[in-house]
Design a protein around this motif. Structure first.
Motif, mmCIF file in Angstrom:
data_model
loop_
_atom_site.group_PDB
_atom_site.id
_atom_site.type_symbol
_atom_site.label_atom_id
_atom_site.label_comp_id
_atom_site.label_asym_id
_atom_site.label_seq_id
_atom_site.Cartn_x
_atom_site.Cartn_y
_atom_site.Cartn_z
ATOM 1 N N MET A 1 0.843 -1.185 0.000
ATOM 2 C CA MET A 1 0.000 0.000 0.000
ATOM 3 C C MET A 1 0.885 1.245 0.000
ATOM 4 N N ALA A 2 0.468 2.256 -0.739
ATOM 5 C CA ALA A 2 1.255 3.478 -0.864
ATOM 6 C C ALA A 2 1.170 4.298 0.419
ATOM 7 N N ASP A 28 0.072 6.569 -10.831
ATOM 8 C CA ASP A 28 0.029 5.201 -10.312
ATOM 9 C C ASP A 28 0.035 5.183 -8.787
ATOM 10 N N VAL A 29 0.826 6.053 -8.178
ATOM 11 C CA VAL A 29 0.848 6.148 -6.716
ATOM 12 C C VAL A 29 -0.508 6.620 -6.207
ATOM 13 N N ASP A 30 -1.099 7.595 -6.884
ATOM 14 C CA ASP A 30 -2.412 8.101 -6.479
ATOM 15 C C ASP A 30 -3.480 7.020 -6.603
ATOM 16 N N ALA A 31 -3.398 6.213 -7.656
ATOM 17 C CA ALA A 31 -4.385 5.162 -7.885
ATOM 18 C C ALA A 31 -4.306 4.068 -6.824
ATOM 19 N N GLU A 32 -3.172 3.943 -6.165
ATOM 20 C CA GLU A 32 -3.021 2.943 -5.113
ATOM 21 C C GLU A 32 -3.641 3.397 -3.791
ATOM 22 N N GLY A 33 -4.170 4.593 -3.747
ATOM 23 C CA GLY A 33 -4.844 5.069 -2.538
ATOM 24 C C GLY A 33 -3.975 5.951 -1.668
#
Length: 64
Positions: A1-2, A28-33
């Motif tokens: 998880m980011a 991509d980091v934002d999409a990981e939550g």
């Protein structure tokens, strides 16, 4: 998880998103939550206030 972003990092990410310039890595980091939903909500309110303020300034300059 980011790792969660700080409020300032959230503001910067949202500002770049408004302009339409985001790196795929950041997306991509934002999409990981990585965003805190409360930070996003507050940033949206600040962005809305700034947008309305700029519109009011533009209208005031146009009619004067």
């Amino acid at each position: 998880m980011a790792q969660k972003r700080s409020f300032l990092a959230t503001l910067v990410a949202i500002a770049w998103s408004f302009v339409g310039l985001r790196r795929k890595k950041d997306f991509d980091v934002d999409a990981e939550g990585a965003f805190n939903p409360l930070y996003v909500f507050v940033a949206a309110l600040l962005g809305l206030a700034a947008f309305i303020g700029l519109l009011m300034l533009a209208v005031r300059l146009a009619v004067s």
